[in-house]
Write a protein that holds these residues in place. Structure first.
Motif: not given
Lengths: 395, 143
Positions: A46-53, A200-214, A63-67
């Motif tokens: 999870l944290e690896d994904a957050r860092g890469r995004i 995610a699913h708008k750039f060849h990722g899976p449906k049901g995942a997104g992120a909010l930067y704050a 600053e990223l929250t997964f939604t």
């Protein structure tokens, strides 16, 4: 044979994204909130994904929250800014007339709760100007929310300039970057973005995942109460496989962003040129300031749903802003916002291509659309009246 | 599950009786381009029987299929039978329409009736105006 030309609706998952997800659906199924090492392995993913995004977007991981996706991120961004604003007695929000419904419907709700909303005109070219934003900001404005790129007509807004205008005025700036992430360069720091949504699913990722930067300091309000996941900003066990897939997909898209954009825009331009040869057709949105893969036309004298059905028979997946496809009585609010009359908006077609689209497919698309439009016109009483001069052509 | 029944798709893909009739005995047009549906019906009537019928439609798949089916249902029938055509009969003959598309079958019924009314008017036949409802009941057009 199938030609998928609806990439703004969703995209095919990349092999990289699928491969990144599989381990977390299979042997590494631990809960990231669990204390033991097996759970912590999921936490690391999870944290690896957050860092890469974060690296792709130029922000800090924290600053990223997964939604669950773009809609949730939009809802949470706007709700949060409204709560922060209300604390200071600021209850005015600036947005545009052609935002996604995730934004517009949230704003509608806030209006019922006493907020005032100014929706900026998007002009015939589908673009707002930073000057419009500057002029619309009032002393009680708590948020400006302008989409990065429009989902229907693909127009790309001057986000950096709007970000600068908001920073200057001390107003929070949110952008719905669902169509832009992975397709257009994003630099959250340089562009002065305070809140950003992606899916995610708008750039060849899976449906049901997104992120909010704050941006750090822009406190989020929870939409979902429960456990302390996501530093208490979004309860619920994280969708670890989808988040891993999202990070892999975004990283891949960003690594090839420039070359993809060059290749896809060349195909888009060929498609636009081919379709514009159809008489009494009009391109929707600025011809140059648009997403690399977006083509959107209106054809006079026909209705969009029947066009989609004919194209489906020819193996083409596309979409339309006609009322019949929206399930409502009105055609697309986006097309109405750029000034298309109802009868023209009903005859709209959106084709959104990707890196996988070939030149042959573009030629096939042009021919398929041309044939379908002329067939439908041949049985249209509206077209007969236009051609006989009984009614004037609008486009 | 597909959006439409096979029957709807058949009538959409291979619409029956598309076109116009020169010197038609009755012509009816209903709908509004603003709403996204217009149907136009042409009738050739001899000895009180619908000898030929053609349609032109601007609209979605179910609008085209409804027009096609409605023309099939009245072709060769006496006027007295055609005037009794209901939207329900059109929808049933199509093996059903999705709920939000039922108005297409209503439009088809109204287009047939508008053409028959035009025929009566031209022939100077007296009729009960209540037989021909206008489309004001549809909130779509706002007119």
């Amino acid at each position: 044979m199938m030609i998928y030309a609806d990439n703004a609706a969703t995209t095919k998952m990349s092999r990289t994204a699928v491969d990144a997800m599989l381990p977390y659906m299979d042997e590494l199924y631990g809960n990231p909130s669990s204390l033991y090492a097996f759970g912590q392995e999921a936490k690391e993913a999870l944290e690896d994904a957050r860092g890469r995004i974060a690296a792709c977007l130029v922000c800090e991981p924290r600053e990223l929250t997964f939604t669950s996706g773009g809609s949730e991120a939009d809802n949470q961004a706007i709700r949060s800014a409204a709560v922060l604003g209300a604390r200071k007695g600021k209850r005015h929000i600036v947005s545009t007339a052609f935002e996604h419904h995730a934004v517009l419907h949230t704003l509608k709700k806030l209006e019922k709760e006493g907020f005032a909303v100014t929706l900026l005109d998007v002009h015939e070219n589908g673009l707002v100007t930073p000057e419009q934003v500057r002029e619309a900001i009032r002393p009680d404005t708590c948020l400006v929310t302008v989409m990065y790129a429009n989902n229907e007509i693909g127009t790309v807004q001057p986000i950096s300039e709007i970000g600068a205008a908001c920073r200057e005025a001390g107003v929070l700036f949110h952008t719905d970057a669902v169509q832009a992430a992975g397709h257009l360069p994003i630099d959250i720091r340089a562009q002065n973005i305070d809140l950003l949504s992606l899916s995610a699913h708008k750039f060849h990722g899976p449906k049901g995942a997104g992120a909010l930067y704050a941006r750090r300091g822009a406190a989020l309000t929870n939409l979902i109460e429960g456990g302390a996941q996501e530093r208490g900003r979004r309860a619920g066990t994280e969708n670890v496989p989808a988040i891993a897939g999202m990070a892999a997909a975004l990283e891949e898209a960003c690594a090839h962003l420039t070359e993809n954009a060059v290749r896809v825009s060349a195909l888009r331009d060929r498609l636009m040129a081919g379709l514009s040869e159809i008489p009494h057709s009009v391109l929707n949105g600025d011809p140059a300031k648009r997403l690399p893969g977006n083509v959107n036309f209106c054809f006079e004298g026909i209705e969009g749903e029947s066009l989609l059905l004919l194209l489906d028979d020819k193996g083409v997946c596309a979409s339309s802003g006609s009322a019949c496809t929206s399930g409502s009585l009105d055609p697309s609010h986006v097309l109405l916002a750029i000034g298309r009359p109802h009868e023209i908006a009903h005859g709209s077609l959106r084709l959104t291509i990707s890196e996988e689209t070939t030149e042959e497919e573009i030629e096939y698309l042009i021919e398929a659309v041309r044939d379908a439009v002329s067939y439908l016109r041949s049985m249209s009483p509206v077209w007969r009246d236009l051609e006989s001069g009984k009614a004037p052509h609008i486009i | 599950m597909a959006l439409y029944s096979e029957k709807v798709m058949d009538h959409f893909r291979n619409p029956r009786n598309v076109g116009t009739i020169e010197n038609a005995d009755g012509v009816g047009e209903v709908g509004n381009a603003k709403c996204g549906d217009i149907m136009k019906i042409y009738l050739k009537i001899r000895d009180g029987v619908i000898e030929d019928v053609k349609f032109e439609t601007f609209g979605c798949g179910s609008a085209i299929a409804s027009s096609s089916m409605a023309t099939e249902l009245i072709k060769g029938k006496p006027v007295s039978e055609a005037i009794a055509l209901t939207n329900k009969a059109v929808a049933e003959a199509l093996d059903g329409l999705p709920a939000h598309k039922l108005h297409c079958s209503v439009l088809a019924e109204e287009a047939i009736k508008a053409a028959l009314k035009d025929y009566y008017d031209r022939q100077g036949v007296a009729y009960d105006p209540a037989q021909f409802p206008d489309c004001a009941h549809c909130e779509g057009c706002g007119r």
